[in-house]
Design a protein around this motif. Structure first.
Motif, PDB file in Angstrom:
ATOM      1  N   ILE A 181       0.826  -1.214   0.000  1.00 47.57           N
ATOM      2  CA  ILE A 181       0.000   0.000   0.000  1.00 47.57           C
ATOM      3  C   ILE A 181       0.860   1.265   0.000  1.00 47.57           C
ATOM      4  O   ILE A 181       0.652   2.155  -0.841  1.00 47.57           O
ATOM      5  CB  ILE A 181      -0.982  -0.008   1.192  1.00 47.57           C
ATOM      6  CG1 ILE A 181      -1.995  -1.148   1.037  1.00 47.57           C
ATOM      7  CG2 ILE A 181      -1.708   1.335   1.303  1.00 47.57           C
ATOM      8  CD1 ILE A 181      -2.952  -1.291   2.193  1.00 47.57           C
ATOM      9  N   PRO A 182       1.850   1.400   0.894  1.00 48.71           N
ATOM     10  CA  PRO A 182       2.722   2.582   0.822  1.00 48.71           C
ATOM     11  C   PRO A 182       3.470   2.685  -0.504  1.00 48.71           C
ATOM     12  O   PRO A 182       3.719   3.796  -0.983  1.00 48.71           O
ATOM     13  CB  PRO A 182       3.698   2.375   1.989  1.00 48.71           C
ATOM     14  CG  PRO A 182       2.960   1.514   2.947  1.00 48.71           C
ATOM     15  CD  PRO A 182       2.157   0.588   2.097  1.00 48.71           C
ATOM     16  N   PHE A 183       3.824   1.538  -1.094  1.00 46.84           N
ATOM     17  CA  PHE A 183       4.548   1.576  -2.366  1.00 46.84           C
ATOM     18  C   PHE A 183       3.716   2.257  -3.449  1.00 46.84           C
ATOM     19  O   PHE A 183       4.208   3.133  -4.168  1.00 46.84           O
ATOM     20  CB  PHE A 183       4.919   0.160  -2.801  1.00 46.84           C
ATOM     21  CG  PHE A 183       5.520   0.092  -4.178  1.00 46.84           C
ATOM     22  CD1 PHE A 183       6.807   0.543  -4.404  1.00 46.84           C
ATOM     23  CD2 PHE A 183       4.788  -0.411  -5.248  1.00 46.84           C
ATOM     24  CE1 PHE A 183       7.362   0.498  -5.682  1.00 46.84           C
ATOM     25  CE2 PHE A 183       5.337  -0.464  -6.516  1.00 46.84           C
ATOM     26  CZ  PHE A 183       6.632  -0.012  -6.735  1.00 46.84           C
ATOM     27  N   PHE A 184       2.441   1.890  -3.567  1.00 46.31           N
ATOM     28  CA  PHE A 184       1.587   2.504  -4.584  1.00 46.31           C
ATOM     29  C   PHE A 184       1.334   3.977  -4.276  1.00 46.31           C
ATOM     30  O   PHE A 184       1.234   4.807  -5.202  1.00 46.31           O
ATOM     31  CB  PHE A 184       0.270   1.739  -4.691  1.00 46.31           C
ATOM     32  CG  PHE A 184       0.379   0.454  -5.468  1.00 46.31           C
ATOM     33  CD1 PHE A 184       0.636   0.469  -6.830  1.00 46.31           C
ATOM     34  CD2 PHE A 184       0.256  -0.769  -4.830  1.00 46.31           C
ATOM     35  CE1 PHE A 184       0.745  -0.709  -7.547  1.00 46.31           C
ATOM     36  CE2 PHE A 184       0.376  -1.950  -5.538  1.00 46.31           C
ATOM     37  CZ  PHE A 184       0.619  -1.916  -6.902  1.00 46.31           C
ATOM     38  N   ILE A 185       1.239   4.314  -2.985  1.00 43.97           N
ATOM     39  CA  ILE A 185       1.089   5.726  -2.617  1.00 43.97           C
ATOM     40  C   ILE A 185       2.331   6.516  -3.030  1.00 43.97           C
ATOM     41  O   ILE A 185       2.233   7.617  -3.589  1.00 43.97           O
ATOM     42  CB  ILE A 185       0.846   5.865  -1.108  1.00 43.97           C
ATOM     43  CG1 ILE A 185      -0.513   5.266  -0.725  1.00 43.97           C
ATOM     44  CG2 ILE A 185       0.908   7.339  -0.678  1.00 43.97           C
ATOM     45  CD1 ILE A 185      -0.790   5.251   0.758  1.00 43.97           C
ATOM     46  N   LEU A 186       3.510   5.946  -2.775  1.00 47.45           N
ATOM     47  CA  LEU A 186       4.754   6.618  -3.141  1.00 47.45           C
ATOM     48  C   LEU A 186       4.897   6.751  -4.647  1.00 47.45           C
ATOM     49  O   LEU A 186       5.389   7.776  -5.144  1.00 47.45           O
ATOM     50  CB  LEU A 186       5.948   5.848  -2.573  1.00 47.45           C
ATOM     51  CG  LEU A 186       6.170   5.945  -1.062  1.00 47.45           C
ATOM     52  CD1 LEU A 186       7.299   5.025  -0.634  1.00 47.45           C
ATOM     53  CD2 LEU A 186       6.462   7.374  -0.642  1.00 47.45           C
ATOM     54  N   VAL A 187       4.493   5.722  -5.392  1.00 46.64           N
ATOM     55  CA  VAL A 187       4.552   5.794  -6.852  1.00 46.64           C
ATOM     56  C   VAL A 187       3.682   6.938  -7.359  1.00 46.64           C
ATOM     57  O   VAL A 187       4.106   7.750  -8.191  1.00 46.64           O
ATOM     58  CB  VAL A 187       4.105   4.460  -7.486  1.00 46.64           C
ATOM     59  CG1 VAL A 187       3.906   4.626  -8.997  1.00 46.64           C
ATOM     60  CG2 VAL A 187       5.137   3.372  -7.226  1.00 46.64           C
ATOM     61  N   TYR A 188       2.455   7.003  -6.841  1.00 50.71           N
ATOM     62  CA  TYR A 188       1.523   8.058  -7.263  1.00 50.71           C
ATOM     63  C   TYR A 188       2.084   9.437  -6.930  1.00 50.71           C
ATOM     64  O   TYR A 188       2.106  10.337  -7.786  1.00 50.71           O
ATOM     65  CB  TYR A 188       0.173   7.862  -6.583  1.00 50.71           C
ATOM     66  CG  TYR A 188      -0.821   8.952  -6.894  1.00 50.71           C
ATOM     67  CD1 TYR A 188      -1.527   8.953  -8.094  1.00 50.71           C
ATOM     68  CD2 TYR A 188      -1.050   9.989  -5.983  1.00 50.71           C
ATOM     69  CE1 TYR A 188      -2.439   9.966  -8.383  1.00 50.71           C
ATOM     70  CE2 TYR A 188      -1.952  10.994  -6.267  1.00 50.71           C
ATOM     71  CZ  TYR A 188      -2.645  10.984  -7.467  1.00 50.71           C
ATOM     72  OH  TYR A 188      -3.533  11.978  -7.744  1.00 50.71           O
TER      73      TYR A 188
END
Length: 313
Positions: A181-188
């Motif tokens: 979840i944090p990974f996708f937030i960071l990507v965005y």
């Protein structure tokens, strides 16, 4: 040998893992301790309305996680994947899950705040209001506590207790959600910030390039430290569910342990990436610990009013 046994099949390889953890501990402890000292005694982070509070908690989570490494290294040197003592094993898992989760959480919150400051500078948001109070950091720590409960109820590697499918699923859900979840937030956030900075034509180009470099580096470090162990954990679960031959399950477990060691590099990279990318913090750090390297031409550490500014710039 059962895959959940404590004994390591390749003792020499685990001694190498232990050596890597010892090196990380030796390098990261004084680095994080010195950064912590600056946040408390020089920056006085609690008086700031900037990301200083988030960065302080990020460094605090990293330094608490570091204290687990000597114990893990000791077990690996003895040829044990985990401590055979149930209490010690569970205490270690509690500390590892809590502090690594906190490190990821504060990194993510800091990136989200950076996203709003760059992409939506004039828009009011809940995070901007909450970050003016240190209570949001306390809330984040408290919210992370329930996520460690599954590790205390279910056997994880060699912490032997009674297990149920529900608890097992909760444990795996916690492990993957803390990273994915944090990974996708960071990507965005990274993509939006980079696009916004590229379109911005007015302003200091040097600062824009530094900001772009910063968000890109955050993404690279997160991917380097956490994604490999996540993929290894996924392969290990597949090996167990599909009942691969014991030899392959053991190799998957050894690879997972090794990539978990790689994830501890986060404690060493965080201060350099999230703090030293700021010229203000770099000047403060060098002037206090390496005055012979400090240059007068660097960006001032304090404002004209004498109040310490945020280091995230």
């Amino acid at each position: 040998m059962l895959i959940e046994d404590c004994e390591a099949t390749n003792k020499n390889l685990y001694k190498f893992y232990a050596a890597v953890m010892i090196i990380i501990f030796i390098l990261a402890l004084p680095l994080n301790a010195s950064v912590l000292h600056l946040f408390i005694f020089k920056l006085k982070f609690w008086k700031s309305n900037t990301n200083n509070v988030f960065l302080f908690n990020l460094v605090l989570a990293d330094i608490l996680l570091l204290f687990c490494l000597p114990i893990k290294a000791h077990n690996y040197i003895k040829g044990e994947r985990r401590s055979p003592n149930d209490a010690v094993c569970k205490a270690m898992l509690f500390m590892l899950f809590l502090n690594r989760g906190a490190s990821i959480a504060f990194l993510t919150v800091t990136s989200i705040d950076r996203y709003f400051n760059v992409v939506h500078p004039g828009r009011k948001n809940l995070l901007k209001a909450l970050k003016k109070s240190p209570h949001i950091s306390i809330i984040i720590w408290i919210l992370l506590l329930p996520l460690t409960i599954p590790t205390m109820l279910k056997n994880f590697d060699c912490c032997n207790t009674d297990d149920t499918d529900v608890v097992d699923s909760l444990r795996e859900a916690v492990f993957f959600s803390q990273i994915i979840i944090p990974f996708f937030i960071l990507v965005y956030c990274t993509v939006r910030i980079v696009n916004r900075l590229r379109k911005k034509t007015v302003g200091d180009k040097t600062k824009l390039k530094r900001a772009t470099f910063l968000v890109m580096t955050v993404m690279v470090v997160f991917s380097f430290c956490f994604l490999p162990c996540t993929l290894a954990r996924m392969v290990l679960l597949i090996a167990r569910v599909q009942e691969w031959p014991e030899m392959y399950q053991d190799k998957a477990a050894v690879a997972f342990d090794g990539l978990m060691v790689l994830s501890y590099m986060d404690c060493l990279l965080d201060p350099m990436v999230y703090c030293f990318c700021s010229t203000k913090f770099k000047g403060l750090y060098l002037s206090n610990y390496f005055p012979f390297l400090y240059k007068d031409s660097q960006v001032p550490i304090e404002s004209s009013t004498g109040q310490t500014r945020g280091v995230w710039s």
